[in-house]
Scaffold this active site. Structure first.
Site, PDB file in Angstrom:
ATOM      1  N   GLN A 113       5.899  -0.608   1.108  1.00 67.46           N
ATOM      2  CA  GLN A 113       4.663   0.179   0.953  1.00 67.46           C
ATOM      3  C   GLN A 113       4.847   1.389   0.038  1.00 67.46           C
ATOM      4  O   GLN A 113       4.186   2.407   0.208  1.00 67.46           O
ATOM      5  CB  GLN A 113       4.104   0.602   2.316  1.00 67.46           C
ATOM      6  CG  GLN A 113       3.627  -0.598   3.129  1.00 67.46           C
ATOM      7  CD  GLN A 113       2.762  -0.230   4.318  1.00 67.46           C
ATOM      8  OE1 GLN A 113       2.937   0.820   4.925  1.00 67.46           O
ATOM      9  NE2 GLN A 113       1.823  -1.110   4.653  1.00 67.46           N
ATOM     10  N   LYS A 162       7.465  11.460   2.876  1.00 65.03           N
ATOM     11  CA  LYS A 162       7.730  11.448   4.325  1.00 65.03           C
ATOM     12  C   LYS A 162       8.701  12.572   4.723  1.00 65.03           C
ATOM     13  O   LYS A 162       8.488  13.248   5.729  1.00 65.03           O
ATOM     14  CB  LYS A 162       8.298  10.071   4.694  1.00 65.03           C
ATOM     15  CG  LYS A 162       8.685   9.923   6.138  1.00 65.03           C
ATOM     16  CD  LYS A 162       7.807   8.926   6.857  1.00 65.03           C
ATOM     17  CE  LYS A 162       8.301   8.762   8.287  1.00 65.03           C
ATOM     18  NZ  LYS A 162       7.297   8.165   9.156  1.00 65.03           N
TER      19      LYS A 162
END
Lengths: 556, 180
Positions: A113, A162
């Site tokens: 992803q 992230k």
């Protein structure tokens, strides 16, 4: 205080006055959603698809004037936002899209992803950012909001890795930076006022910039002082009451007869916050030939881009008008007004009232609650709504103008309802509705009061109309040829559905629809069966001039 | 269409990764015809400077400047055509140079004020700096010896005198005269 990146993000959004976010969670935004959960300060609307979230944020921004916000995860979540971001970009709607991305150790390795959403969205954002270091996060978010909401407004994307969401750093709350419009050049104002004062037959074209600048009242003052009729673009709909004696109706390919006649005769065009797109100017070389053109736009790049201006000002429409109004002579242009009156009469007499959509839209506009928002999808129904459903106040109309995004409506209607706190009237077609009808689930689950007027003709009406006019009735792939029971579909997702098959039922059915939507706070779909042969008229063909407006179609 | 000309555009931009992608993307997207682009950091490491050579008419020139000016990363952008500028470009060219040819090539070098920067049994690398026309003329003379490979840097330009791009205030873009 020391905070995690994800918490800093939520805090910064609260700083900016964000109360509602539209989005969809996923792997790389888990920390952001965790921070959202813990904070409890922002209402998150979970859509069925990220595209719906982007359109909802856009609808929210259009009705509130605030910057809309949407969240999506990396990869497909981010790419699903693209159409919504592009829609906002083309219509200069302030939007901040926040996406997660894989951590720095996985970046650039084609990880699960992972997608370069910053690279993908460069051409469709005012600016975008990838945040790789938590210390950059708060300044980036603040800057993103400033960029989105200043100058010519537009979307900004922030891609947050992230590891940034997890890392901690010092956070100090800050007041959002005030956006102060730039000063208007005084010298130009005098020249412009002289042109307007000397004009005999002026016309104002009010565009989306008037809405963005909250300058509708000032435009009205200019119109009254100079005794000057006003036409508006699709993006400017709502800037002047339809009932105003100076209102000509909409401009453009499917604009009114009154506008076309007035423009053809005018000696001066005062273009306010509009960019002479090909759907408005149609033939950019001939559009204003021999006329004085005054162009006010906040974006310097729009000046002389499509139509060359005699005089221009690169500034906010509101700021410009505030300084310009004192220089405008209060004047009665009697001869011109008599002509304009005649154009308006002709317009009213020739209005295409025979189609069923006309009576549906007229009745709906009369029954709709005062503070409701009109939202459209794209195609014939969009033009019928723009022509026949009056919107008399700014920010009560959402439509995808520049990009022409089919499927825009469902998401935008949800966002508009959250932004306004009132009912949305969605006018859509069966082609558009099928693209994002999944968002009806969102509307049901969040109990959004909505009346959906589905103009159901079983065909892609606008494309079919062009096939009639330009392609000798070769209806290539425009017959949807499916027998979908939209009433059953609505019921199946927990909404209400009503079929409307007869002219006599219009009033009764719509009354029930509005009452139910308001009382039960629920979407009510009205499946309006209309003829596949109804056309949008009048029409000016691409590249033609305003004196070549067609009132009927000579079909090949 | 108005007359096609060459325009020199100077720009100061934030010296960050991705800025060049944004700028070249803009050129492709809007169909601008760019002949050369050279860019590097300046005396301020946060700022990079670029010189762009555009082929087009006045309409395209002003659109390009205004579209670039809108970009968040652009600090200043302007056309240098009306200014008295020093234009320079650097060329490295590797030519066939068998021993019996060397003296001829060195003679050409002297006339053009070029330098020999590498010599191998069969080849030479020549370096020359100057305005683009001078480089073109030099290449024409060198070509018959056989060019193995070459690299030009693209044009760089600075205005003469105390004028700087940083301090430039154009204020208003010049009015365009469209042809009917």
């Amino acid at each position: 205080m020391k905070l995690k990146g994800a918490d800093i993000l939520i805090n910064c959004l609260v700083e900016q006055g964000v109360d509602t976010v539209f989005g969809y969670p996923g792997g790389t935004v888990l920390d952001i959603y965790d921070a959202l959960y813990k904070s409890g300060k922002i209402d998150h609307v979970l859509t069925a698809h990220e595209q719906g979230a982007a359109h909802a944020a856009d609808g929210y921004a259009r009705v509130t004037g605030k910057t809309g916000v949407c969240f999506a995860t990396s990869g497909p979540g981010a790419t699903n936002l693209v159409t919504g971001i592009a829609t906002a970009f083309m219509d200069s709607i302030p939007l901040v899209a926040i996406t997660g991305n894989v951590g720095i150790s996985l970046l650039g390795r084609d990880s699960f992803q992972e997608i370069d959403i910053v690279g993908i969205t460069i051409p469709i954002t005012k600016h975008n950012f990838i945040v790789k270091d938590v210390t950059e996060l708060a300044p980036t978010i603040r800057r993103a909001f400033k960029i989105a909401g200043s100058g010519r407004k537009g979307p900004v994307l922030i891609d947050i890795l992230k590891n940034v969401q997890i890392a901690e750093c010092e956070y100090t709350p800050e007041e959002p930076e005030k956006i102060i419009p730039e000063k208007v050049e005084q010298g130009k104002l005098k020249a412009i006022s002289e042109l307007i004062n000397a004009s005999k037959k002026p016309v104002i074209i009010a565009g989306g910039g008037v809405i963005a600048a909250d300058a509708a009242q000032l435009v009205h003052e200019l119109a009254q002082k100079a005794d000057c009729p006003v036409t508006y673009t699709l993006m400017g709909k709502g800037c002047i009451p339809e009932t105003d004696p100076l209102c000509l109706g909409m401009i453009g390919m499917h604009g009114t007869i009154a506008t076309a006649k007035a423009l053809s005769e005018a000696d001066t065009v005062i273009a306010l916050g509009t960019r002479f797109s090909d759907r408005v100017a149609l033939n950019r070389d001939k559009f204003a030939k021999g006329k004085t053109v005054i162009h006010v736009d906040i974006d310097a790049a729009e000046i002389d881009k499509n139509v060359t201006a005699t005089q221009h000002i690169m500034a906010d429409v509101g700021e410009t008008l505030k300084s310009l109004l004192p220089l405008i002579e209060e004047k009665q242009r009697k001869d011109w007004r008599v002509k304009v009156e005649a154009f308006k009469k002709e317009n009213a007499a020739k209005k295409n009232t025979s189609i069923r959509a006309f009576s549906i839209l007229k009745t709906a506009s009369a029954l709709a609650p005062e503070k409701s928002t009109l939202v459209t999808d794209v195609g014939q129904h969009q033009m019928w709504a723009a022509q026949n459903y009056p919107v008399n106040v700014p920010r009560r109309f959402c439509s995808s103008g520049g990009l022409g995004t089919m499927g825009y409506g469902m998401g935008a209607a949800i966002g508009a309802a959250f932004g306004s706190g009132n009912l949305s009237v969605l006018v859509t077609g069966d082609g558009c509705f099928r693209m994002n009808m999944n968002e009806m689930i969102t509307a049901v689950s969040r109990r959004v009061p909505m009346v959906i007027l589905l103009m159901d003709n079983g065909v892609l009406g606008m494309v079919r109309q062009w096939q009639k006019v330009f392609y000798s009735h070769r209806f290539s792939q425009t017959n949807l040829n499916q027998n979908i029971d939209y009433v059953k579909y609505a019921e199946s997702v927990g909404a209400r559905g009503i079929a409307l098959n007869k002219d006599d039922d219009v009033e009764k059915v719509l009354k029930t629809a509005f009452e139910t939507a308001e009382k039960e706070s629920i979407p009510v779909l009205v499946d309006c069966k209309i003829s596949e042969d109804d056309n949008v008229l009048p029409m000016i063909k691409p590249g033609q001039t305003y004196d070549k407006q067609l009132e009927t179609l000579e079909e090949n | 269409m108005a007359e096609e000309k060459k325009y020199t555009i100077g720009a100061l931009a934030s010296n960050k990764s991705g800025v060049l992608t944004r700028i070249t993307g803009l050129f492709t997207r809007r169909g601008y015809n760019i002949e050369s682009l050279s860019a590097c950091a300046t005396e301020d490491p946060e700022v990079s400077r670029m010189t762009i050579i555009l082929k087009g008419d006045e309409y395209i020139l002003y659109q390009l400047i205004k579209q670039m000016d809108k970009m968040e990363d652009i600090i200043k952008v302007g056309c240098a055509n009306e200014l008295d500028c020093v234009y320079r470009e650097l060329l490295l060219v590797k030519v066939h140079a068998a021993p019996e040819m060397r003296s001829q090539i060195i003679e050409i070098n002297e006339i053009y004020k070029a330098k020999t920067v590498d010599l191998s049994p069969e080849t030479m690398i020549l370096e020359i700096t100057g305005d683009p026309d001078k480089l073109d003329a030099f290449l024409k003379v060198i070509q018959p010896y056989g060019i193995l490979e070459m690299q030009r840097t693209g044009v760089t330009a600075l205005a003469r005198g105390s004028h700087t791009l940083k301090d430039r205030t154009d204020g208003e873009y010049k009015k365009l005269s469209h042809e009917e």
